[in-house]
Design a protein around this motif. Structure first.
Motif, PDB file in Angstrom:
ATOM      1  N   ARG A 119      -2.242  -2.872  -7.558  1.00 62.65           N
ATOM      2  CA  ARG A 119      -2.698  -4.268  -7.715  1.00 62.65           C
ATOM      3  C   ARG A 119      -1.519  -5.230  -7.743  1.00 62.65           C
ATOM      4  NH1 ARG A 119      -6.734  -1.979 -10.770  1.00 62.65           N
ATOM      5  NH2 ARG A 119      -5.558  -2.080 -12.723  1.00 62.65           N
ATOM      6  N   ALA A 120      -0.484  -4.870  -8.492  1.00 62.32           N
ATOM      7  CA  ALA A 120       0.688  -5.743  -8.593  1.00 62.32           C
ATOM      8  C   ALA A 120       1.378  -5.905  -7.238  1.00 62.32           C
ATOM      9  CB  ALA A 120       1.661  -5.183  -9.629  1.00 62.32           C
ATOM     10  N   LYS A 121       1.449  -4.838  -6.484  1.00 61.06           N
ATOM     11  CA  LYS A 121       2.069  -4.925  -5.162  1.00 61.06           C
ATOM     12  C   LYS A 121       1.228  -5.773  -4.207  1.00 61.06           C
ATOM     13  CE  LYS A 121       4.938  -0.854  -5.213  1.00 61.06           C
ATOM     14  NZ  LYS A 121       5.998  -0.910  -4.247  1.00 61.06           N
ATOM     15  N   MET A 122      -0.075  -5.595  -4.253  1.00 59.14           N
ATOM     16  CA  MET A 122      -0.963  -6.388  -3.400  1.00 59.14           C
ATOM     17  C   MET A 122      -0.873  -7.871  -3.777  1.00 59.14           C
ATOM     18  SD  MET A 122      -3.067  -6.399  -0.840  1.00 59.14           S
ATOM     19  CE  MET A 122      -3.903  -4.853  -0.536  1.00 59.14           C
ATOM     20  N   GLU A 123      -0.841  -8.177  -5.057  1.00 60.51           N
ATOM     21  CA  GLU A 123      -0.738  -9.569  -5.505  1.00 60.51           C
ATOM     22  C   GLU A 123       0.568 -10.205  -5.033  1.00 60.51           C
ATOM     23  OE1 GLU A 123      -1.344  -9.596  -9.734  1.00 60.51           O
ATOM     24  OE2 GLU A 123      -3.438  -8.967  -9.528  1.00 60.51           O
ATOM     25  N   ALA A 124       1.672  -9.468  -5.120  1.00 61.64           N
ATOM     26  CA  ALA A 124       2.956  -9.999  -4.645  1.00 61.64           C
ATOM     27  C   ALA A 124       2.868 -10.336  -3.163  1.00 61.64           C
ATOM     28  CB  ALA A 124       4.075  -8.996  -4.905  1.00 61.64           C
ATOM     29  N   TRP A 125       2.290  -9.436  -2.394  1.00 59.94           N
ATOM     30  CA  TRP A 125       2.178  -9.660  -0.953  1.00 59.94           C
ATOM     31  C   TRP A 125       1.229 -10.820  -0.655  1.00 59.94           C
ATOM     32  CZ3 TRP A 125      -1.789  -8.725   2.743  1.00 59.94           C
ATOM     33  CH2 TRP A 125      -1.362  -8.835   4.069  1.00 59.94           C
ATOM     34  N   GLN A 126       0.073 -10.849  -1.307  1.00 61.16           N
ATOM     35  CA  GLN A 126      -0.907 -11.911  -1.062  1.00 61.16           C
ATOM     36  C   GLN A 126      -0.416 -13.273  -1.509  1.00 61.16           C
ATOM     37  OE1 GLN A 126      -4.394 -10.210  -2.967  1.00 61.16           O
ATOM     38  NE2 GLN A 126      -5.155  -9.422  -1.014  1.00 61.16           N
ATOM     39  N   SER A 127       0.529 -13.310  -2.438  1.00 63.31           N
ATOM     40  CA  SER A 127       1.066 -14.598  -2.904  1.00 63.31           C
ATOM     41  C   SER A 127       2.068 -15.186  -1.914  1.00 63.31           C
ATOM     42  CB  SER A 127       1.713 -14.436  -4.278  1.00 63.31           C
ATOM     43  OG  SER A 127       2.943 -13.747  -4.162  1.00 63.31           O
ATOM     44  N   GLY A 128       2.331 -14.482  -0.822  1.00 61.25           N
ATOM     45  CA  GLY A 128       3.203 -15.015   0.219  1.00 61.25           C
ATOM     46  C   GLY A 128       4.494 -14.251   0.419  1.00 61.25           C
ATOM     47  N   ALA A 129       4.745 -13.237  -0.376  1.00 62.24           N
ATOM     48  CA  ALA A 129       5.959 -12.434  -0.236  1.00 62.24           C
ATOM     49  C   ALA A 129       5.732 -11.415   0.877  1.00 62.24           C
ATOM     50  CB  ALA A 129       6.279 -11.752  -1.559  1.00 62.24           C
ATOM     51  N   GLN A 130       5.914 -11.863   2.134  1.00 63.71           N
ATOM     52  CA  GLN A 130       5.548 -11.022   3.268  1.00 63.71           C
ATOM     53  C   GLN A 130       6.727 -10.554   4.104  1.00 63.71           C
ATOM     54  OE1 GLN A 130       2.160 -12.843   5.207  1.00 63.71           O
ATOM     55  NE2 GLN A 130       0.918 -12.495   3.386  1.00 63.71           N
ATOM     56  N   THR A 131       7.921 -10.696   3.533  1.00 66.49           N
ATOM     57  CA  THR A 131       9.084 -10.029   4.109  1.00 66.49           C
ATOM     58  C   THR A 131       9.615  -9.086   3.038  1.00 66.49           C
ATOM     59  OG1 THR A 131      10.684 -11.687   3.392  1.00 66.49           O
ATOM     60  CG2 THR A 131       9.684 -11.993   5.597  1.00 66.49           C
ATOM     61  N   LEU A 132      10.349  -8.070   3.444  1.00 69.35           N
ATOM     62  CA  LEU A 132      10.783  -7.032   2.520  1.00 69.35           C
ATOM     63  C   LEU A 132      11.534  -7.598   1.318  1.00 69.35           C
ATOM     64  CD1 LEU A 132      11.008  -4.031   1.846  1.00 69.35           C
ATOM     65  CD2 LEU A 132      13.105  -3.980   3.213  1.00 69.35           C
ATOM     66  N   LEU A 133      12.496  -8.485   1.562  1.00 65.41           N
ATOM     67  CA  LEU A 133      13.297  -8.997   0.445  1.00 65.41           C
ATOM     68  C   LEU A 133      12.476  -9.893  -0.470  1.00 65.41           C
ATOM     69  CD1 LEU A 133      16.729  -9.596   2.199  1.00 65.41           C
ATOM     70  CD2 LEU A 133      15.991  -7.644   0.822  1.00 65.41           C
ATOM     71  N   ALA A 134      11.617 -10.740   0.087  1.00 67.06           N
ATOM     72  CA  ALA A 134      10.754 -11.590  -0.745  1.00 67.06           C
ATOM     73  C   ALA A 134       9.769 -10.734  -1.532  1.00 67.06           C
ATOM     74  CB  ALA A 134      10.016 -12.603   0.121  1.00 67.06           C
ATOM     75  N   TYR A 135       9.221  -9.736  -0.896  1.00 70.34           N
ATOM     76  CA  TYR A 135       8.285  -8.822  -1.540  1.00 70.34           C
ATOM     77  C   TYR A 135       8.966  -8.075  -2.684  1.00 70.34           C
ATOM     78  CZ  TYR A 135       5.298  -4.617  -1.871  1.00 70.34           C
ATOM     79  OH  TYR A 135       4.527  -3.574  -2.304  1.00 70.34           O
ATOM     80  N   SER A 136      10.172  -7.589  -2.433  1.00 70.31           N
ATOM     81  CA  SER A 136      10.914  -6.876  -3.475  1.00 70.31           C
ATOM     82  C   SER A 136      11.165  -7.774  -4.672  1.00 70.31           C
ATOM     83  CB  SER A 136      12.240  -6.347  -2.926  1.00 70.31           C
ATOM     84  OG  SER A 136      11.991  -5.372  -1.935  1.00 70.31           O
TER      85      SER A 136
END
Length: 163
Positions: free
Chosen positions: A137-154
């Motif tokens: 869930r936490a990983k999906m939320e990070a991605w859905q919040s706009g962190a869609q590149t590896l470094l932003a997602y990390s």
């Protein structure tokens, strides 16, 4: 080096093909490196059944020679893996291959803290479904919040245990 490792990512629901893709990649590595490769392990999100994660097969590799021998690096290059140095993790040599399915290799010294910690987290998540679901869930939320590149997602999932 950070710009070289950055790439667009996605987070997707569990795909049962991940296990067979790992098996295929691990067998290919074993054939190519033979006795120079005493152990490989499936780790990372795709190694935990039934959770949503980045659809990249992560393989933890313990080469016989540490640091990695030039001949082994050349063999991985011949298999299509791109070498990216430590990629912000001291004690790891990082390779990636993009193709029909994406694969990352983390080469670390067998028995090191990196080796053990990655496998402990994987095994914990496999054994504790609720924590694995929260992790996803936490990983999906990070991605859905706009962190869609590896470094932003990390950066966006900084509080989530690294696997």
């Amino acid at each position: 080096m950070p710009n070289e490792i950055d790439e667009r990512i996605s987070v997707v629901e569990y795909d049962p093909r991940w296990r067979s893709w790992y098996t295929s990649d691990a067998e290919e590595l074993s054939r190519a490196l033979g006795p120079r490769l005493p152990e490989v392990q499936h780790f990372g999100g795709t190694s935990v059944p039934e959770i949503a994660v980045k659809p990249i097969i992560d393989i933890l590799v313990a080469p016989v020679e540490w640091p990695l021998a030039a001949t082994d690096r050349h063999t991985l290059d011949q298999l299509g893996y791109e070498y990216l140095g430590e990629a912000n993790v001291a004690g790891r040599e990082y390779f990636r291959r993009r193709g029909p399915h994406d694969t990352n290799l983390a080469l670390v010294q067998w028995g090191s803290a990196l080796w053990c910690d990655n496998l402990l987290l994987r095994d914990f998540l496999r054994a504790h479904r609720e924590e694995a679901n929260e992790y996803a869930r936490a990983k999906m939320e990070a991605w859905q919040s706009g962190a869609q590149t590896l470094l932003a997602y990390s950066a966006g999932k900084a509080g989530v245990p690294r696997i």
